[in-house]
Design an enzyme around this catalytic site. Sequence first.
Site, PDB file in Angstrom:
ATOM      1  CG  ASP A 270      95.189  46.332 -95.117  1.00  0.00           C
ATOM      2  OD1 ASP A 270      94.268  46.319 -93.920  1.00  0.00           O
ATOM      3  OD2 ASP A 270      96.080  47.095 -95.018  1.00  0.00           O
TER       4      ASP A 270
ATOM      5  CG  HIS B 266      95.539  47.061 -91.091  1.00  0.00           C
ATOM      6  ND1 HIS B 266      94.747  47.924 -91.977  1.00  0.00           N
ATOM      7  CD2 HIS B 266      96.121  48.087 -90.297  1.00  0.00           C
ATOM      8  CE1 HIS B 266      94.886  49.238 -91.698  1.00  0.00           C
ATOM      9  NE2 HIS B 266      95.885  49.216 -90.650  1.00  0.00           N
TER      10      HIS B 266
ATOM     11  CD  GLU C 116      96.272  53.047 -89.747  1.00  0.00           C
ATOM     12  OE1 GLU C 116      95.909  54.123 -89.738  1.00  0.00           O
ATOM     13  OE2 GLU C 116      95.861  51.870 -90.378  1.00  0.00           O
TER      14      GLU C 116
HETATM   15  C1  ACM Z   1      99.919  53.165 -92.421  1.00  0.00           C
HETATM   16  O1  ACM Z   1      99.775  54.166 -93.187  1.00  0.00           O
HETATM   17  N1  ACM Z   1      98.946  52.713 -91.692  1.00  0.00           N
HETATM   18  C2  ACM Z   1     101.195  52.654 -92.280  1.00  0.00           C
END
Ligand code: ACM
Length: 623
Positions: free
Chosen positions: A192, A267, A343
């Site tokens: 991440d 991410h 995201e």
């Molecule tokens: C997530 O909670 N961004 C998968």
Amino acid sequence: MHTRFFTLLFFIFFQLSAIFAQHNIIPIPVSYTATNEVFIFDNQLSYDLKTNDSQTKQYVEQFQNFLLGKGISFADKPTDKSIQISLYKNFNSELGDEGYTLEINKKSINLSANKAAGIFNGFQTLKQLFPITTKNNSTKIAGCIIKDYPRFKWRGLMLDVSRHFFTVDEVKAYINKMAEYKLNVFHWHLTDDQGWRIEIKSLPKLTEIGAWRVERYGRFGKTRIEPNPNEKATYGGFYTQEQIKDIVNYASKKNITIVPEIDIPGHSMAALAAYPELSVKKESKYVVPGTNFAEWYGNGKFKMLIENTLNPTDEKVYEFVDKVFTEVAQLFPGEYIHMGGDEAYHGYWEENETVQNFMIKNNLKDTHELQSYFVKRVEKIISSKGKKMIGWDEILEGGLADGATVMSWRGMKGGIAAVKMEHEVVMSPTTFAYLDYSQGDHTVENKIYADLSLEKSYTFEPVPEGVDPKYILGGQGNLWTEVVPNLPYAFYMTYPRAFALSETLWSPKEKKNWDSFIDRTEHHFKRFDATKTNISKAVYDPIVHVYIENDTLMCELKNSILNSEIYYTIDNTYPVQFGFKYEGSFEIPEGNLSLRTQTFRNNKPISRQLQIHRTELIKRVQK
Ligand code: ACM
């Protein structure tokens, strides 16, 4: 004489009723029938292993070690009291791959299954039938006949090791605990923005640079300070490939498959700190130490203040992705690789000319289609390594890749859409399955973005009405760790909500019952206490609901616990059991005062005391 006789009778009755009390198994089995026999673990015990299956043998060894840990040893020759383990010669289709039957009478314990996985699950049940504290050579368990098998094949927990790093031993401890509750998929969120945690030998900078950030404490966000120039990145860590193999092997001994996640194209700040050329702007970056780098506008809309996405128009990115998944596929024997996909911020793609030209050339009408182009290419890479791709529900946007499995997190709608397209789905909605959410009142629990009580998580139903259940592989709880800096707290946030998930994902839907569940949960609290493992008991706390009626501030208190009373005071006095017993909603008068409230059972406190000032209560009404 008589008195002694009755005392003895009473004593025997008391002992027997304790033994034959309803079981405390979590998740509740498909069927359980008590018999009036008792099996005593004494030193006349032998094993009768009726199979050569090596995995089963391993599971038997683990159970032997469990017994040895309780001071229970075995006769070195066959005796007439045995634990018999066998695999069915003809596949019992009702039990499937993971089910088992367990029969306990005074002479034997018979555990049978189609496969080793069933034997493992049977042992987990058997371990839960033990009393919390055992006595050498006289431990008793109640006779019973159990038939049991899971409702879903994917019963997962996700641990984020990027936001905070967890050592090999900590990851094993997390896996070990979930296995005891028949959870069988460990989704390992390995990368991440805040750290890349898996060694990729062909891309050494991922861990030389990407695994480390400057040390910061406390909550993520604006209050954390950006790295100073020349400040050394000292917080973090990663798993070497040898360590990964060790954990994979450990998990397989616990009937757990690991699904590794490499979260791309978003991410990816840690990866970009190592290889900035893989982004659109190609600016050098650092691994984010939990500082604020995004603006969230609600409704899932956001802006990344620093670019954290891979460039989907650059062939070098696909070479990178191929290298990563080649090594990931070799390390993890499971069927699935998770590619994240959640995201991903498109802003830097939208403002870049090369990206825009690429989209025109490839007939991609918007950046959703561009992301879908990326996801489809990643799917081809992953399937070329002999694996199935799974991703968060954003992979639906712009068109879903063939063969992709969807993990539905923004509610169930992504999952429902994927099933309509005949794709498989794992349900992991924030509303029932997000283990980083607060479990109780914010005066005693960290306030996160949202709340999820044990009771709410127990109402999770992974198959929405009208949806063909054959596409729902199962469900999963997710522990994001922005607010979880260590293992004890990871357990605190995971349990008891993982009990609820375990029962939802394993037990027949019609067997679920809150009163029975909370009763068994209370028993498991004692099991965790006995091993000094941190667990949340927020479920005992009163739930405070305030509202205005006829211009007065009114308060309602409740909890979801059996056999308990709530007491409160509203005059700044304590302890609260000398105040009022709650019997219905009451007025909170005006003044500089606090509500104090606490749950009791048999006059003993079983919850924390909540103390909430009137001004805070007023704010709650206004929300
Ligand atoms: C997530 O909670 N961004 C998968």
